[in-house]
Design a protein around this motif. Structure first.
Motif, short mmCIF file in Angstrom:
data_model
loop_
_atom_site.label_atom_id
_atom_site.label_comp_id
_atom_site.label_asym_id
_atom_site.label_seq_id
_atom_site.Cartn_x
_atom_site.Cartn_y
_atom_site.Cartn_z
N MET A 153 0.85 -1.19 0.00
CA MET A 153 0.00 0.00 0.00
C MET A 153 0.88 1.24 0.00
O MET A 153 1.89 1.26 0.69
N ARG B 47 5.98 3.81 1.03
CA ARG B 47 5.22 2.76 1.69
C ARG B 47 4.33 3.39 2.76
O ARG B 47 4.78 4.24 3.54
N ALA B 48 3.06 2.98 2.79
CA ALA B 48 2.10 3.57 3.73
C ALA B 48 2.24 2.95 5.11
O ALA B 48 2.61 1.78 5.24
N ALA B 49 1.97 3.75 6.14
CA ALA B 49 1.96 3.25 7.51
C ALA B 49 0.53 3.02 8.00
O ALA B 49 0.26 2.13 8.80
N VAL B 50 -0.39 3.83 7.52
CA VAL B 50 -1.78 3.76 8.00
C VAL B 50 -2.75 3.85 6.83
O VAL B 50 -2.62 4.71 5.96
N GLU B 51 -3.72 2.94 6.84
CA GLU B 51 -4.78 3.02 5.85
C GLU B 51 -5.98 3.70 6.50
O GLU B 51 -6.34 3.38 7.64
N ARG C 128 -9.60 3.90 5.57
CA ARG C 128 -10.54 3.40 4.56
C ARG C 128 -11.65 4.37 4.26
O ARG C 128 -12.09 4.49 3.12
N ARG D 84 -8.95 4.73 15.97
CA ARG D 84 -7.80 4.04 15.41
C ARG D 84 -6.76 5.04 14.91
O ARG D 84 -5.56 4.79 14.93
N ALA E 272 -4.80 6.49 17.90
CA ALA E 272 -3.84 5.48 18.35
C ALA E 272 -2.65 5.44 17.40
O ALA E 272 -1.49 5.43 17.82
N ALA E 273 -2.93 5.44 16.09
CA ALA E 273 -1.85 5.42 15.10
C ALA E 273 -0.98 6.67 15.23
O ALA E 273 0.24 6.61 15.16
N VAL F 223 1.33 6.29 18.23
CA VAL F 223 2.43 5.36 17.96
C VAL F 223 3.46 6.01 17.03
O VAL F 223 4.67 5.96 17.28
N GLU G 96 -10.38 -2.88 11.88
CA GLU G 96 -10.59 -1.50 12.35
C GLU G 96 -10.36 -1.36 13.86
O GLU G 96 -10.24 -0.25 14.35
N VAL H 37 -7.82 -2.63 15.65
CA VAL H 37 -6.43 -2.79 16.10
C VAL H 37 -5.43 -2.05 15.20
O VAL H 37 -5.74 -1.66 14.08
N LEU H 38 -4.22 -1.90 15.77
CA LEU H 38 -3.06 -1.51 14.96
C LEU H 38 -2.12 -2.69 15.00
O LEU H 38 -2.04 -3.39 16.00
N ILE I 109 1.79 -3.63 14.86
CA ILE I 109 3.07 -2.97 15.02
C ILE I 109 4.21 -3.98 14.87
O ILE I 109 4.20 -5.02 15.54
N LEU J 241 4.30 0.82 11.94
CA LEU J 241 2.94 0.32 11.74
C LEU J 241 2.89 -0.36 10.39
O LEU J 241 3.45 0.15 9.41
N VAL J 242 2.23 -1.51 10.32
CA VAL J 242 2.14 -2.19 9.02
C VAL J 242 0.70 -2.31 8.55
O VAL J 242 -0.21 -2.59 9.34
N THR J 243 0.48 -2.05 7.27
CA THR J 243 -0.86 -2.12 6.69
C THR J 243 -1.18 -3.57 6.32
O THR J 243 -0.31 -4.44 6.30
N ASP K 297 -1.70 -5.32 3.73
CA ASP K 297 -1.09 -6.02 2.59
C ASP K 297 0.35 -6.46 2.87
O ASP K 297 0.93 -7.19 2.06
N ARG L 169 -2.33 -4.45 18.62
CA ARG L 169 -2.73 -3.59 19.74
C ARG L 169 -4.13 -3.04 19.56
O ARG L 169 -4.40 -2.31 18.60
N VAL M 165 -7.31 -0.69 19.75
CA VAL M 165 -7.33 0.78 19.80
C VAL M 165 -8.46 1.30 20.69
O VAL M 165 -8.48 2.47 21.06
#
Ligand code: SF4
Ligand code: ZN
Ligand code: ZN
Lengths: 299, 64
Positions: A1, A9-13, A15, A204, A207-208, A211, B32, B34-35, B37, B42-44, B46, B58, B60
């Motif tokens: 993503m 590269r994405a860290a947060v989606e 939606r 969410r 929280a992101a 972090v 939706e 959780v995150l 890590i 942070l990983v998405t 995919d 984790r 949220v």
């Protein structure tokens, strides 16, 4: 993503916005959402003194960080609720956060100030821990703001909090509460103005944000959370958001825009001074004083 | 891979490689809520996780 802005590269989606962001651009995205909210509802005027209620959790610490980044200086107040290790640990995290950033923090120990802890209030009254806690927090935060001569009390409620509260007020047709569920509650005699700048930021996302900004927050749950009906609603709201991205902002956004004014009259109740503490109330003695009396009765 | 879960804190082993999305599916967790890590990132959904990874899932939602 990939990041919508820079293709890294994405860290947060996110939606509901059909987007994903890298760290840098996610931070920017959140700042923009909060700035827009503050502006749209005229939350902060030049020269106003801000006090933010901080719990050591992600929402309030993230918001304190965001306000500072946006150039709004705010002092913090932490309420020590006396919930064993959980309160001690949350206080430690809040203290480090403030001292690392040179922010000023007041700590109010509710046992010292009001004579009871939340677990004591729960066991000595008919209220659940969370209901005693919510009432005490509202009262003590306003007291701290009035005492300190602040103009604005900043609350860390996020989009999911507002959606769950709204759902709860609708499920119970609590029309008085619906009239008072607004992004800004103007000052009234005895109450400072209250604002909710995270109204558009999902749980969410706060929280992101925390972090990604390296904010060390309390991840553990309050040991008394089991009876929290709002939390159960929030789990349900998250499920709804998963099935239908954007549902929560639609629900809350539409209410703020078109709904809450319909209930405004319902919230215009006659208030007079509480016989015990002098704060405005609908009864003779306010709900907080009644709680305090019962929670501190000699046994 | 090692997966750290919260509330209460515990660890489970899950066989990789697999994507973050598949991991959450397998653990029956709503994405939706959780995150995920890995290290300090942070990983998405995919992102492919390998057997050597340690990830934290984790929640949220917080009370209070
Ligand atoms: S879970 Fe309940 S008792 Fe614990 S901090 Fe939240 S409102 Fe207070
Ligand atoms: Zn980017
Ligand atoms: Zn009173």
């Amino acid at each position: 993503m990939r990041c919508r802005v820079c293709r890294d590269r994405a860290a947060v989606e996110v939606r509901r916005h059909n987007a994903a962001f890298c760290r840098e651009h996610f931070v920017e995205h959140v700042h923009r959402q909060v700035e827009r909210t503050i502006h749209e509802f005229d939350m902060i005027r030049p020269g106003e003194r801000l006090l933010i209620g901080v719990s050591g959790g992600k929402d309030s610490l993230a918001l304190w960080h965001i306000l500072t980044a946006l150039g709004h200086r705010a002092d913090g107040v932490y309420l020590d609720l006396g919930i064993s290790d959980y309160s001690d640990e949350s206080l430690e995290l809040t203290r480090s956060f403030a001292s690392e950033r040179g922010l000023s923090l007041e700590v109010v120990d509710i046992k010292e100030s009001y004579g009871f802890t939340i677990p004591e209030a729960a066991s000595r009254t008919h209220r659940t821990a969370c209901s005693a806690c919510g009432l005490s927090k509202r009262y003590a935060l306003n007291e701290a703001a009035v005492r300190g001569g602040y103009d604005v009390l900043v609350m860390g409620h996020n989009l999911d909090d507002e959606a769950a509260t709204l759902m709860s007020n609708v499920l119970n047709w609590n029309v008085g509460y619906l009239g008072r569920q607004r992004p800004v509650l103007p000052a009234k005699p005895g109450f400072v103005k209250k604002i909710k700048p995270l109204l558009r930021v999902a749980e969410r996302e706060t929280a992101a944000y925390a972090v990604l900004q390296g904010i060390d927050y309390e991840v553990a749950e309050c040991p008394l959370v089991a009876g929290n009906s709002l939390n159960r609603l929030k789990e349900w709201m998250v499920e709804l958001e998963h099935r239908s991205p954007g549902a929560l902002s639609q629900f809350v956004g539409g209410f703020v825009r078109d709904g809450s004014a319909l209930f405004e009259e319902e919230s215009n109740v006659d208030l007079h001074a509480c016989q015990r503490c002098g704060r405005p109330t609908t009864g003779e003695v306010c709900a907080f004083c009644r709680l305090q009396l019962r929670a501190t009765e000699a046994r | 891979m090692k997966v750290i879960l919260r509330h209460p804190r515990r660890e489970v082993e899950v066989e990789g490689p697999l994507t973050v999305g598949t991991l959450l599916d397998r653990l029956d967790i709503v994405p939706e809520s959780v995150l995920v890590i890995r290290g300090d990132e942070l990983v998405t959904k995919d992102i492919r996780l390998s057997d050597e990874d340690t990830v934290e899932v984790r929640p949220v939602i917080s009370g209070g």
